[in-house]
Write a protein that holds these residues in place. Structure first.
Motif, short mmCIF file in Angstrom:
data_model
loop_
_atom_site.label_atom_id
_atom_site.label_comp_id
_atom_site.label_asym_id
_atom_site.label_seq_id
_atom_site.Cartn_x
_atom_site.Cartn_y
_atom_site.Cartn_z
N HIS A 196 1.78 7.55 15.77
CA HIS A 196 1.77 6.95 16.82
C HIS A 196 1.15 5.58 16.12
N THR A 197 1.62 4.99 15.48
CA THR A 197 1.28 3.29 15.19
C THR A 197 1.55 2.55 15.83
N SER A 198 1.23 1.59 16.30
CA SER A 198 2.05 -0.23 16.15
C SER A 198 2.26 -1.15 15.23
N SER A 199 1.28 -0.85 14.19
CA SER A 199 1.62 -0.95 12.87
C SER A 199 2.63 -0.60 12.07
N PRO A 200 3.82 -0.39 11.24
CA PRO A 200 3.75 0.19 9.83
C PRO A 200 3.31 0.57 9.44
N VAL A 201 3.47 1.92 8.45
CA VAL A 201 2.69 2.58 7.65
C VAL A 201 3.10 2.46 6.54
N GLN A 202 1.74 1.74 5.77
CA GLN A 202 1.99 1.14 4.64
C GLN A 202 1.98 2.35 3.13
N GLN A 203 3.15 2.23 2.37
CA GLN A 203 2.85 2.80 1.48
C GLN A 203 1.99 2.76 0.01
N ILE A 204 1.12 3.52 -0.19
CA ILE A 204 0.42 2.63 -1.31
C ILE A 204 1.15 2.85 -3.17
N PRO A 205 2.06 2.11 -3.74
CA PRO A 205 2.54 2.31 -5.27
C PRO A 205 1.10 3.72 -6.01
N ILE A 206 1.13 4.48 -7.04
CA ILE A 206 1.16 4.73 -8.14
C ILE A 206 1.50 3.87 -9.07
N ILE A 207 0.03 2.96 -9.97
CA ILE A 207 0.79 2.39 -10.62
C ILE A 207 0.40 2.76 -12.10
N ARG A 208 -0.66 3.73 -12.48
CA ARG A 208 -0.25 4.58 -13.72
C ARG A 208 -1.58 5.58 -13.43
N ASP A 209 -0.07 6.74 -13.98
CA ASP A 209 -0.84 8.10 -13.63
C ASP A 209 -0.59 8.61 -14.53
N GLU A 210 -1.62 9.22 -15.67
CA GLU A 210 -1.81 9.68 -17.00
C GLU A 210 -2.29 10.95 -17.78
N ARG A 211 -1.86 11.77 -17.40
CA ARG A 211 -2.28 13.68 -17.37
C ARG A 211 -2.66 14.06 -18.96
N VAL A 212 -3.70 14.61 -19.15
CA VAL A 212 -3.49 15.90 -20.13
C VAL A 212 -4.11 16.85 -19.70
N HIS A 213 -2.54 17.91 -19.25
CA HIS A 213 -3.04 19.16 -18.98
C HIS A 213 -4.17 20.18 -19.54
N PRO A 214 -4.66 21.31 -18.97
CA PRO A 214 -5.91 21.66 -20.01
C PRO A 214 -5.17 22.63 -20.86
N ALA A 215 -5.72 22.53 -22.00
CA ALA A 215 -5.44 23.23 -23.95
C ALA A 215 -6.52 24.10 -23.30
N ALA A 216 -5.59 25.07 -24.54
CA ALA A 216 -6.49 26.98 -24.33
C ALA A 216 -7.39 26.42 -24.35
N ASP A 217 -8.44 25.55 -24.53
CA ASP A 217 -10.22 25.54 -25.14
C ASP A 217 -10.59 24.58 -23.64
N GLY A 218 -9.41 24.02 -23.17
CA GLY A 218 -9.96 23.95 -21.69
C GLY A 218 -10.24 22.60 -21.58
N THR A 219 -9.85 20.98 -22.79
CA THR A 219 -9.78 20.34 -22.73
C THR A 219 -8.51 19.43 -21.80
N TYR A 220 -8.87 18.46 -20.82
CA TYR A 220 -7.73 18.11 -20.24
C TYR A 220 -8.54 16.37 -19.99
N SER A 221 -7.85 15.68 -19.66
CA SER A 221 -8.27 14.43 -18.74
C SER A 221 -7.14 13.47 -17.48
N PHE A 222 -7.30 13.13 -16.63
CA PHE A 222 -6.49 12.46 -16.14
C PHE A 222 -6.63 10.94 -15.92
N ASP A 223 -6.28 9.88 -15.53
CA ASP A 223 -6.35 8.68 -15.62
C ASP A 223 -5.44 8.66 -14.30
#
Length: 157
Positions: free
Chosen positions: A28-55
């Motif tokens: 219950h807010t008097s101002s509208p809810v602002q949705q924040i956009p995702i500008i960048r979402d780069e993911r390298v899911h875990p490999a067999a050896d456990g390496t991963y990354s995300f930005d």
């Protein structure tokens, strides 16, 4: 009396029932809810050896980068801007030595050695005197798990 009871039953029957769902209630807010956009979402899911990354970068200036390698070691950065314009930066490493964050915003412990309180110095001195008395045979060791017997240096009440 019957009329009063009957009217109370009607009020209870007509009353709004509470929702029994797990859905989140709309705020219950008097101002509208602002949705924040995702500008960048780069993911390298875990490999067999456990390496991963995300930005990830959001429209409100939050930037997060994290990567991990074999054995569970991780490193990353987080940054965002406070409303007053200060930029918060955090770098971290998590490995066999634990989680090690670094940021000028994190609290810093006082430099050591700091002054030792008087009561601690008194306890250290008392322990030294008891140790010397034990070495001279004036105090005997207790047989209970290596703990010494109560000190004889204390006076009777």
């Amino acid at each position: 009396m019957k009329t009063l009871i009957l009217s109370l039953l009607v009020v209870v029957a007509v009353a709004e029932r509470p929702s029994l769902s797990y859905d989140a209630h709309a705020p219950h807010t008097s101002s509208p809810v602002q949705q924040i956009p995702i500008i960048r979402d780069e993911r390298v899911h875990p490999a067999a050896d456990g390496t991963y990354s995300f930005d990830v970068e959001t429209g409100d200036g939050i930037v997060r980068h994290e990567s991990g390698g074999p054995g569970g070691a991780q490193q990353g950065t987080v940054s965002f801007t406070f409303p007053d314009g200060q930029v918060f930066d955090l770098q971290f490493v998590a490995d066999a030595n634990g989680y090690q964050p670094q940021s000028p915003f994190l609290p810093v412990a006082p430099a050591f050695p700091h002054p030792i309180p008087a009561h601690a110095l008194e306890q250290i001195e008392r322990g030294r005197l008891e140790h010397e008395a034990r070495a001279r045979g004036e105090l005997r060791e207790s047989s209970s798990q290596g703990h010494s017997a109560p000190s004889q240096l204390y006076g009777r009440p």
